[in-house]
Design an enzyme around this catalytic site. Structure first.
Site, PDB file in Angstrom:
ATOM      1  N   GLU A   1      -7.853  -5.244  -0.174  1.00 57.19           N
ATOM      2  CA  GLU A   1      -8.418  -6.013  -1.284  1.00 57.19           C
ATOM      3  C   GLU A   1      -8.319  -7.519  -1.078  1.00 57.19           C
ATOM      4  O   GLU A   1      -9.102  -8.265  -1.652  1.00 57.19           O
ATOM      5  CB  GLU A   1      -7.710  -5.645  -2.601  1.00 57.19           C
ATOM      6  CG  GLU A   1      -7.631  -4.170  -2.903  1.00 57.19           C
ATOM      7  CD  GLU A   1      -8.965  -3.558  -3.266  1.00 57.19           C
ATOM      8  OE1 GLU A   1     -10.003  -4.162  -2.958  1.00 57.19           O
ATOM      9  OE2 GLU A   1      -8.961  -2.463  -3.841  1.00 57.19           O
TER      10      GLU A   1
ATOM     11  N   HIS B   1       0.856  -1.194   0.000  1.00 57.50           N
ATOM     12  CA  HIS B   1       0.000   0.000   0.000  1.00 57.50           C
ATOM     13  C   HIS B   1       0.881   1.229   0.000  1.00 57.50           C
ATOM     14  O   HIS B   1       1.946   1.227   0.625  1.00 57.50           O
ATOM     15  CB  HIS B   1      -0.907   0.013   1.240  1.00 57.50           C
ATOM     16  CG  HIS B   1      -2.063   0.932   1.102  1.00 57.50           C
ATOM     17  ND1 HIS B   1      -1.970   2.270   1.410  1.00 57.50           N
ATOM     18  CD2 HIS B   1      -3.325   0.717   0.660  1.00 57.50           C
ATOM     19  CE1 HIS B   1      -3.146   2.831   1.175  1.00 57.50           C
ATOM     20  NE2 HIS B   1      -3.979   1.934   0.706  1.00 57.50           N
TER      21      HIS B   1
HETATM   22  N1  COA Z   1       3.928  -7.662  -4.781  1.00 56.97           N
HETATM   23  C1  COA Z   1       5.243  -7.652  -5.019  1.00 56.97           C
HETATM   24  N2  COA Z   1       6.027  -6.556  -4.905  1.00 56.97           N
HETATM   25  C2  COA Z   1       5.435  -5.430  -4.536  1.00 56.97           C
HETATM   26  C3  COA Z   1       4.053  -5.352  -4.265  1.00 56.97           C
HETATM   27  C4  COA Z   1       3.298  -6.523  -4.392  1.00 56.97           C
HETATM   28  N3  COA Z   1       1.983  -6.538  -4.154  1.00 56.97           N
HETATM   29  N4  COA Z   1       3.742  -4.085  -3.934  1.00 56.97           N
HETATM   30  C5  COA Z   1       4.877  -3.383  -3.983  1.00 56.97           C
HETATM   31  N5  COA Z   1       5.894  -4.185  -4.356  1.00 56.97           N
HETATM   32  C6  COA Z   1       7.311  -3.825  -4.484  1.00 56.97           C
HETATM   33  C7  COA Z   1       7.577  -3.127  -5.792  1.00 56.97           C
HETATM   34  O1  COA Z   1       7.888  -4.040  -6.817  1.00 56.97           O
HETATM   35  C8  COA Z   1       8.744  -2.233  -5.412  1.00 56.97           C
HETATM   36  O2  COA Z   1       9.893  -3.040  -5.411  1.00 56.97           O
HETATM   37  P1  COA Z   1      11.330  -2.425  -5.841  1.00 56.97           P
HETATM   38  O3  COA Z   1      11.692  -1.469  -4.731  1.00 56.97           O
HETATM   39  O4  COA Z   1      12.200  -3.622  -5.928  1.00 56.97           O
HETATM   40  O5  COA Z   1      11.120  -1.732  -7.150  1.00 56.97           O
HETATM   41  C9  COA Z   1       8.441  -1.858  -3.963  1.00 56.97           C
HETATM   42  O6  COA Z   1       7.620  -2.894  -3.457  1.00 56.97           O
HETATM   43  C10 COA Z   1       7.707  -0.527  -3.815  1.00 56.97           C
HETATM   44  O7  COA Z   1       6.652  -0.515  -4.762  1.00 56.97           O
HETATM   45  P2  COA Z   1       5.968   0.805  -5.317  1.00 56.97           P
HETATM   46  O8  COA Z   1       5.416   0.473  -6.663  1.00 56.97           O
HETATM   47  O9  COA Z   1       6.869   1.972  -5.181  1.00 56.97           O
HETATM   48  O10 COA Z   1       4.838   0.999  -4.285  1.00 56.97           O
HETATM   49  P3  COA Z   1       3.583   1.941  -4.472  1.00 56.97           P
HETATM   50  O11 COA Z   1       3.429   2.689  -3.214  1.00 56.97           O
HETATM   51  O12 COA Z   1       3.661   2.731  -5.717  1.00 56.97           O
HETATM   52  O13 COA Z   1       2.454   0.849  -4.700  1.00 56.97           O
HETATM   53  C11 COA Z   1       0.583  -0.481  -4.639  1.00 56.97           C
HETATM   54  C12 COA Z   1       1.388   0.594  -3.897  1.00 56.97           C
HETATM   55  C13 COA Z   1      -0.705  -0.776  -3.875  1.00 56.97           C
HETATM   56  C14 COA Z   1       0.229   0.025  -6.022  1.00 56.97           C
HETATM   57  C15 COA Z   1       1.433  -1.772  -4.735  1.00 56.97           C
HETATM   58  O14 COA Z   1       1.769  -2.231  -3.452  1.00 56.97           O
HETATM   59  C16 COA Z   1       0.761  -2.853  -5.550  1.00 56.97           C
HETATM   60  O15 COA Z   1       0.864  -2.846  -6.784  1.00 56.97           O
HETATM   61  N6  COA Z   1       0.060  -3.821  -4.886  1.00 56.97           N
HETATM   62  C17 COA Z   1      -0.620  -4.867  -5.621  1.00 56.97           C
HETATM   63  C18 COA Z   1      -1.954  -4.361  -6.133  1.00 56.97           C
HETATM   64  C19 COA Z   1      -2.952  -4.140  -5.029  1.00 56.97           C
HETATM   65  O16 COA Z   1      -3.093  -4.954  -4.126  1.00 56.97           O
HETATM   66  N7  COA Z   1      -3.679  -3.034  -5.146  1.00 56.97           N
HETATM   67  C20 COA Z   1      -4.704  -2.656  -4.184  1.00 56.97           C
HETATM   68  C21 COA Z   1      -4.240  -1.495  -3.368  1.00 56.97           C
HETATM   69  S1  COA Z   1      -5.341  -1.169  -2.013  1.00 56.97           S
END
Ligand code: COA
Length: 386
Positions: A322, A269
């Site tokens: 989720e 998140h």
């Molecule tokens: N599975 C695997 N790796 C994940 C991850 C997940 N669900 N969520 C984040 N990461 C990793 C990223 O690959 C990144 O790794 P890196 O540092 O090696 O590049 C790191 O964690 C940070 O990710 P980032 O994209 O900067 O985080 P964010 O704050 O932009 O993303 C979300 C937040 C929710 C978009 C992200 O956690 C995600 O895509 N989750 C899965 C989708 C989901 O459950 N969405 C519902 C949200 S309520």
């Protein structure tokens, strides 16, 4: 400090927070509606913790709280319910538009189209609380009408004695819903109603800040919610659980997914750096609602948390709302492609409350961009270009 100067000073003053893009750490608005404390794993609506509200209030009470600023008295709640009831008919123009859509249309696209058609036929002038109530009341009606049309059934009239959650299930299935399903859906709707400056709420506020209308702002918000990084995740959680199939396959499946660079849906998140408090509530609901599905989900969750810690150390990735939403929504009989639209049927209350808050003290939201292109390219007329 105004919204713009606040955002600008955050951008220049705290480069470390923003260097990864995505406006991380930037304050984009002031709100009295909800607060997400990502470090403590707390969510509050107008001062009340979500743990106090989740299983003790109705969705209508939460709508009242967000729209009007306090929990309603019995009389105030009755009054709101009457106003919601008055707006539950399916307008002809929307029925026509929904009937013309192919049955393969994604329900989120159908919802966005229905709200747009409704707005075109109905909405004039500045956003008002009456429009907010009408809009929220129509969401389940539009969704259920589309779902029935795409399965070859006629849309139903709302049931005069059923509240928001129960009426939604009735409109979908044509039967009085089971009490445990109503309770589970109601609790889900309560927990999803607002969540700080999430992407769709920010979208709604941006559109409202241009002095556009409430339907346009909500249509834009639906578009933002649809993406899998925001509200589109729960059906993908369900897809993941189905693909994994058994507890024995879980670790291998997730290791392979991570090796391919994929994300595990339902984890991580932008704001929560500990467990999402809504996940805690939903886990307990899922345990009661569907013990068999829960056993698989719980094992997948435990393994996912361990694998994320192993492969993404220090990123602080925990279970988000989720993950167990998928189990809870499936347990009340919703098909996977209605999960995100059902999220929208809750969040519309938050969106409209934010729109009203924005217009009450408006300043155009218009940030800046760091230009990274060239500055002095010599112009060449079209005949001389090679
Ligand atoms: N599975 C695997 N790796 C994940 C991850 C997940 N669900 N969520 C984040 N990461 C990793 C990223 O690959 C990144 O790794 P890196 O540092 O090696 O590049 C790191 O964690 C940070 O990710 P980032 O994209 O900067 O985080 P964010 O704050 O932009 O993303 C979300 C937040 C929710 C978009 C992200 O956690 C995600 O895509 N989750 C899965 C989708 C989901 O459950 N969405 C519902 C949200 S309520």
């Amino acid at each position: 400090m105004t919204q713009q100067t606040s955002a600008a000073s955050e951008q220049t003053g705290s480069a470390s927070k923003t260097k990864r893009g995505g406006l991380e750490g930037v304050v984009a608005a002031r709100t009295g509606l909800s607060k997400v404390d990502g470090e403590a794993g707390r969510l509050i609506y107008r001062g009340y913790t979500i743990h106090d509200l989740a299983r003790t209030t109705t969705f209508e009470e939460i709508a009242y709280l967000l729209w009007f600023g306090h929990l309603p008295t019995k009389m105030e709640l009755v009054d709101l319910k009457v106003r919601l009831l008055e707006e539950r008919a399916l307008p002809k123009v929307v029925l026509q538009v929904l009937s013309d859509l192919p049955a393969t249309t994604e329900p989120m696209d159908a919802l966005r189209t229905a709200v747009s058609a409704w707005g075109a036929a109905t909405i004039k002038g500045k956003p008002t609380i009456d429009q907010a109530i009408a809009l929220a009341s129509h969401f389940p009606v539009f969704l259920a009408a589309f779902h029935r049309l795409r399965t070859g059934l006629e849309p139903l009239e709302s049931h005069p004695e059923l509240d928001y959650a129960a009426n939604y299930l009735y409109l979908l299935n044509g039967q009085l819903p089971k009490e445990e399903h109503v309770q589970a859906l109601n609790a889900y709707l309560v927990m999803l109603a607002d969540h700080g400056m999430n992407a769709s709420t920010f979208t709604a506020r941006i559109v409202a800040s241009t002095e556009s209308d409430i339907a346009s702002a909500v249509v834009a918000a639906i578009g933002a919610l649809k993406g899998p990084l925001h509200g589109g995740a729960p059906s993908k959680v369900q897809d993941m659980l189905r693909a994994i199939g058994t507890q024995e396959r879980a670790e291998g499946w997730m290791r392979e997914a991570l090796a391919r660079g994929e994300r595990l849906m339902g984890f991580g998140h932008r704001v929560y750096k500990t467990e999402d408090p809504r996940a805690e509530e939903l886990r307990e609901m899922a345990r009661l609602a569907d013990p068999q599905e829960f056993a698989l989900a719980r094992r997948v969750e435990e393994l996912a948390l361990a694998l994320l810690e192993e492969q993404k150390p220090g990123r602080r990735l925990y279970t988000n709302v989720e993950f167990y939403s998928a189990v809870v929504l499936a347990s009340v009989g919703l098909p996977g492609d209605l999960f995100t639209p059902t999220f929208a049927a809750s969040r519309v209350v938050g969106w409209t409350a934010h729109i009203l808050e924005q217009v009450a003290n408006n300043r155009l939201i218009r940030p800046e961009a760091d230009y990274t292109g060239p500055n002095e390219t010599r112009f060449v007329a079209i005949d001389e270009r090679v």
